[in-house]
Scaffold this motif. Structure first.
Motif, PDB file in Angstrom:
ATOM      1  N   ILE A  68       0.837  -1.203   0.000  1.00  0.00           N
ATOM      2  CA  ILE A  68       0.000   0.000   0.000  1.00  0.00           C
ATOM      3  C   ILE A  68       0.870   1.251   0.000  1.00  0.00           C
ATOM      4  CG2 ILE A  68      -1.651   1.347   1.357  1.00  0.00           C
ATOM      5  CD1 ILE A  68      -2.825  -1.403   2.273  1.00  0.00           C
ATOM      6  N   GLU A  69       1.936   1.258   0.805  1.00  0.00           N
ATOM      7  CA  GLU A  69       2.820   2.431   0.858  1.00  0.00           C
ATOM      8  C   GLU A  69       3.541   2.631  -0.461  1.00  0.00           C
ATOM      9  OE1 GLU A  69       5.440   2.661   4.223  1.00  0.00           O
ATOM     10  OE2 GLU A  69       3.831   2.153   5.623  1.00  0.00           O
ATOM     11  N   THR A  70       4.053   1.543  -1.029  1.00  0.00           N
ATOM     12  CA  THR A  70       4.828   1.640  -2.274  1.00  0.00           C
ATOM     13  C   THR A  70       3.956   2.083  -3.444  1.00  0.00           C
ATOM     14  OG1 THR A  70       6.311  -0.098  -1.485  1.00  0.00           O
ATOM     15  CG2 THR A  70       6.322   0.356  -3.851  1.00  0.00           C
ATOM     16  N   LEU A  71       2.732   1.574  -3.488  1.00  0.00           N
ATOM     17  CA  LEU A  71       1.841   1.862  -4.607  1.00  0.00           C
ATOM     18  C   LEU A  71       0.618   2.663  -4.164  1.00  0.00           C
ATOM     19  CD1 LEU A  71       1.960  -1.671  -6.287  1.00  0.00           C
ATOM     20  CD2 LEU A  71       3.184   0.387  -6.993  1.00  0.00           C
ATOM     21  N   PHE A  72       0.805   3.597  -3.227  1.00  0.00           N
ATOM     22  CA  PHE A  72      -0.326   4.327  -2.658  1.00  0.00           C
ATOM     23  C   PHE A  72      -1.151   5.057  -3.720  1.00  0.00           C
ATOM     24  CE2 PHE A  72      -2.163   8.190  -0.740  1.00  0.00           C
ATOM     25  CZ  PHE A  72      -3.090   7.575   0.078  1.00  0.00           C
ATOM     26  N   LYS A  73      -0.490   5.752  -4.603  1.00  0.00           N
ATOM     27  CA  LYS A  73      -1.206   6.518  -5.634  1.00  0.00           C
ATOM     28  C   LYS A  73      -2.056   5.578  -6.499  1.00  0.00           C
ATOM     29  CE  LYS A  73      -0.455   9.946  -9.261  1.00  0.00           C
ATOM     30  NZ  LYS A  73       0.541  10.750  -9.963  1.00  0.00           N
ATOM     31  N   GLU A  74      -1.460   4.485  -6.937  1.00  0.00           N
ATOM     32  CA  GLU A  74      -2.177   3.514  -7.764  1.00  0.00           C
ATOM     33  C   GLU A  74      -3.279   2.808  -6.955  1.00  0.00           C
ATOM     34  OE1 GLU A  74       1.853   4.204  -9.469  1.00  0.00           O
ATOM     35  OE2 GLU A  74       1.098   3.798  -7.470  1.00  0.00           O
ATOM     36  N   PHE A  75      -2.990   2.534  -5.681  1.00  0.00           N
ATOM     37  CA  PHE A  75      -3.971   1.914  -4.794  1.00  0.00           C
ATOM     38  C   PHE A  75      -5.219   2.788  -4.696  1.00  0.00           C
ATOM     39  CE2 PHE A  75      -5.919   1.302  -0.650  1.00  0.00           C
ATOM     40  CZ  PHE A  75      -5.998  -0.077  -0.524  1.00  0.00           C
ATOM     41  N   MET A  76      -5.008   4.072  -4.457  1.00  0.00           N
ATOM     42  CA  MET A  76      -6.133   4.993  -4.336  1.00  0.00           C
ATOM     43  C   MET A  76      -6.875   5.150  -5.667  1.00  0.00           C
ATOM     44  SD  MET A  76      -6.382   5.733  -1.191  1.00  0.00           S
ATOM     45  CE  MET A  76      -7.630   7.003  -1.313  1.00  0.00           C
ATOM     46  N   SER A  86       1.320  15.967  -5.423  1.00  0.00           N
ATOM     47  CA  SER A  86       2.601  16.676  -5.459  1.00  0.00           C
ATOM     48  C   SER A  86       3.172  16.780  -4.045  1.00  0.00           C
ATOM     49  CB  SER A  86       2.436  18.068  -6.080  1.00  0.00           C
ATOM     50  OG  SER A  86       1.706  18.924  -5.213  1.00  0.00           O
ATOM     51  N   LYS A  87       2.307  16.600  -3.050  1.00  0.00           N
ATOM     52  CA  LYS A  87       2.739  16.545  -1.650  1.00  0.00           C
ATOM     53  C   LYS A  87       2.705  15.083  -1.231  1.00  0.00           C
ATOM     54  CE  LYS A  87       0.786  21.049  -0.760  1.00  0.00           C
ATOM     55  NZ  LYS A  87      -0.274  21.800  -0.099  1.00  0.00           N
ATOM     56  N   PRO A  88       3.831  14.523  -0.825  1.00  0.00           N
ATOM     57  CA  PRO A  88       3.863  13.086  -0.509  1.00  0.00           C
ATOM     58  C   PRO A  88       2.962  12.742   0.673  1.00  0.00           C
ATOM     59  CG  PRO A  88       5.930  14.138   0.116  1.00  0.00           C
ATOM     60  CD  PRO A  88       5.115  15.166  -0.605  1.00  0.00           C
ATOM     61  N   PRO A  89       2.312  11.567   0.609  1.00  0.00           N
ATOM     62  CA  PRO A  89       1.475  11.140   1.725  1.00  0.00           C
ATOM     63  C   PRO A  89       2.346  10.831   2.942  1.00  0.00           C
ATOM     64  CG  PRO A  89       1.695   9.379   0.113  1.00  0.00           C
ATOM     65  CD  PRO A  89       2.364  10.594  -0.463  1.00  0.00           C
ATOM     66  N   ASP A  90       1.770  11.013   4.111  1.00  0.00           N
ATOM     67  CA  ASP A  90       2.474  10.746   5.361  1.00  0.00           C
ATOM     68  C   ASP A  90       1.819   9.533   6.016  1.00  0.00           C
ATOM     69  OD1 ASP A  90       3.999  10.861   7.652  1.00  0.00           O
ATOM     70  OD2 ASP A  90       3.075  12.701   8.411  1.00  0.00           O
ATOM     71  N   LYS A  98      -6.310  18.879  -3.078  1.00  0.00           N
ATOM     72  CA  LYS A  98      -5.954  19.944  -4.020  1.00  0.00           C
ATOM     73  C   LYS A  98      -6.396  21.315  -3.526  1.00  0.00           C
ATOM     74  CE  LYS A  98      -5.878  16.852  -7.967  1.00  0.00           C
ATOM     75  NZ  LYS A  98      -6.563  16.363  -9.161  1.00  0.00           N
ATOM     76  N   ASN A  99      -7.410  21.347  -2.640  1.00  0.00           N
ATOM     77  CA  ASN A  99      -7.862  22.623  -2.079  1.00  0.00           C
ATOM     78  C   ASN A  99      -7.042  23.030  -0.851  1.00  0.00           C
ATOM     79  OD1 ASN A  99      -8.778  21.090   0.071  1.00  0.00           O
ATOM     80  ND2 ASN A  99     -10.949  21.405  -0.353  1.00  0.00           N
TER      81      ASN A  99
END
Length: 113
Positions: free
Chosen positions: A29-37, A51-55, A84-85
């Motif tokens: 999940i951490e490695t592929l978070f963007k794709e997971f979401m 553009s801001k990394p997830p924590d 984004k907001n």
């Protein structure tokens, strides 16, 4: 030289542990978070500012969010993201992969929910 024979293994001599499936899922999940979401939550994915990394938050620090009452009742990941907001949001992710029948599965899923 040709060797013929049978090698018998003695598994009790090995220190074989059950794989840490939860840890493997967390890593995935951490490695592929963007794709997971993007795959599992496309409606949320559209709002996240990648553009801001997830924590990925340490669960031990958030006992008020995770209440371990009976058994292992913790999210696989707690992720702080920015939308984004500019708004900060926390996403709780829980993945449950069953390899065998569990009579309490429905109840556990209800409690997680």
């Amino acid at each position: 030289m040709v060797l013929n024979g049978t090698v018998l293994e003695k598994p009790t001599e090995y220190d074989v542990k059950t794989p840490d499936y939860d840890g493997l899922w967390k890593n995935l999940i951490e490695t592929l978070f963007k794709e997971f979401m993007q795959f599992f939550a496309p409606d949320i994915y559209e709002d996240i500012d990648f553009s801001k990394p997830p924590d990925f938050l340490k669960q031990e620090l958030y006992k008020e969010i995770i209440d371990e009452k009976k058994g292992k009742l913790i999210a696989d990941e707690i992720v702080k993201v920015f939308l984004k907001n500019g708004e900060e949001k926390w996403i709780l992710i829980h993945v449950e992969v069953q390899g065998s029948t569990d009579e309490n599965f429905g109840e556990r899923m209800f409690r997680y929910f």
